[in-house]
Design a protein around this motif. Structure first.
Motif: not given
Ligand code: ATP
Ligand code: MG
Length: 417
Positions: A59, A63-64, A79-80, A111-113, A121
């Motif tokens: 993360i 991913e942020m 993100p959570e 999250r940038h996934e 996302r």
């Protein structure tokens, strides 16, 4: 045309009813388990996540959604939820010594996934957190709560996997043993895992690649390294689960992506989900509140991913209820006559609609059918003159004249019955 951002999805009518249904259902369970709602900002200082999730996590590493705002401050879309809840607990002094604090929240995470089925996302979570309890019973109760919510939403075939991550007393020895085991495998590991060996070896166990996972089958097991206190805690959680008739599978390689987890960690998987099969995940994070500058209070919680929950939920057939009454007023005079009536019926909780566009009777009855109205109230020029209206049962087609005087009470009597 401007389109929505990749990985960000509109939740349209037809879908939104399902969301509301599951959220309401979760809300009921949260309340019956004694949780109170907390609503948090979706934007926090970047440092909060860097500190609480750990620098060497997926993360934080990649991913942020982080940006520098106009005051040159680094901010991040959450993100959570756990980090923000801890921050709020500390900042607002929600904790009093000896008190158990049970909080839930529902909302979007970012999250940038790579977007795919069950992975977006902007996604949404149902979160529950308990502060101030070391007791293993709390862990088991949270697991029961997550399962009860999923079960009430019709999710079937769920598989609860559980592990203990130990604590700062016993984990270092495991870490070393794992590191030693991994050095022999170094060349065979994926790039991510090679990096993890140095920075955060436990995280290799969380690798999504099958090639890596097959190498870890013989890795040392956390359970064999637990100190007596952690071992006892773990066994008590398992015992409570058995007492509650909850089936579990011990998974010695289950580690959570986040650094702050200790002791109990669990995931609830749904085979129907395919590759992204974890619908809920949680565990204990006893040191986190202190690490964020608060009192030394333990914490434990979980998150259910709503998108994945929706993919496996069995919902009642028709979540958008039919209209109670469609009022077909023909002409401006008739429309004016029914305006206050419609409003009053709505205020009684009835679902009522009417036409403001001056459409023909035929068009209005068609509209009533489209909205699946139980009844239509017809009032045209003739009815106006005669001081009455027609109430049409849309299923049978039967029409009943009603007097305009006392119309509201006559309708309430029929519609609320
Ligand atoms: P995964 O291994 O699938 O990436 P994770 O370990 O990153 O999950 P957590 O941080 O534990 O996930 O989040 C808890 C739950 O939130 C997950 O079990 C899942 O249901 C949901 N979730 C996490 N990331 C996403 C996402 N990008 N899109 C949709 N749901 C997600
Ligand atoms: Mg992830």
């Amino acid at each position: 045309m401007i389109k929505a951002v990749r990985g960000f999805k509109d939740i349209l009518p037809g879908e939104s009813e399902k969301w509301a249904y599951l959220e309401n259902l979760a809300r009921k369970f949260f309340l019956s388990y004694g949780f109170r709602e907390i609503r948090l900002p979706i934007l926090e200082k970047t440092e909060l996540f860097a500190r609480s999730l750990g620098e060497a996590t997926d993360i934080v590493e990649k991913e942020m959604y982080t940006f520098i705002d106009r005051q040159k401050e680094s901010l991040t879309l959450r993100p959570e939820a756990t980090a923000g809840i801890c921050r709020a607990v500390i900042e607002n002094g929600l904790y009093a010594q000896g008190k158990i604090l049970k909080l839930f929240t529902i909302g979007p995470m970012f999250r940038h996934e790579r977007p795919q089925r069950g992975r977006l996302r902007q996604f949404h979570q149902l979160n529950a957190e308990v502060f101030g309890s070391n007791a293993p019973g709390t862990d088991a109760e949270l697991i029961a709560l997550a399962l009860d919510i999923l079960d009430a939403g019709g999710a079937r075939g769920l598989r609860l996997e559980i592990n203990s991550l130990g604590c700062p007393v016993c984990r270092p020895a495991f870490r070393e043993a794992l590191k030693k085991f991994l050095t022999g495998l170094r060349e065979k590991l994926c790039e991510d895992c090679q990096r993890r060996v140095e920075r955060n070896p436990l995280r290799v166990l969380d690798c999504k690649r099958q090639e890596c996972q097959s190498l870890y089958v013989d890795a040392p097991r956390l359970e064999d390294f637990l100190c007596p206190a952690c071992k006892e805690h773990y066994l008590s959680v398992l015992k409570d689960l058995e007492t509650l008739n909850i089936t579990y599978v011990k998974n010695p390689r289950l580690v959570r992506g986040l650094d702050y987890y200790v002791r109990t960690t669990f995931e609830i998987k749904a085979p129907d989900l395919g590759a992204q099969d974890t619908v809920a995940a949680g565990g204990r994070y006893d040191g986190l509140v202190k690490a964020l500058g608060g009192p030394d209070i333990p914490g434990v919680g979980f998150a259910i991913g709503l998108e994945r929950f929706l993919l496996i939920a069995e919902l009642p057939e028709d979540l958008s209820p039919p209209l109670d009454l469609f009022v077909a007023a023909l002409g401006e005079e008739a429309r004016r006559l029914v305006l206050p009536l419609v409003r009053n019926l709505r205020r009684h909780g009835l679902m009522v609609d009417l036409d403001h566009e001056g459409r023909s009777l035929k068009a209005q009855l068609k509209q009533a059918n489209r909205l699946r109205a139980r009844f239509a109230l017809i009032i045209g020029e003739k009815e106006l003159q005669e001081g009455k209206v027609l109430l049409r049962d849309m299923t049978t087609g039967a029409q009943e004249p009603l007097a305009q005087a006392e119309l509201e009470s006559a309708l309430l009597k029929r519609l609320l019955a």
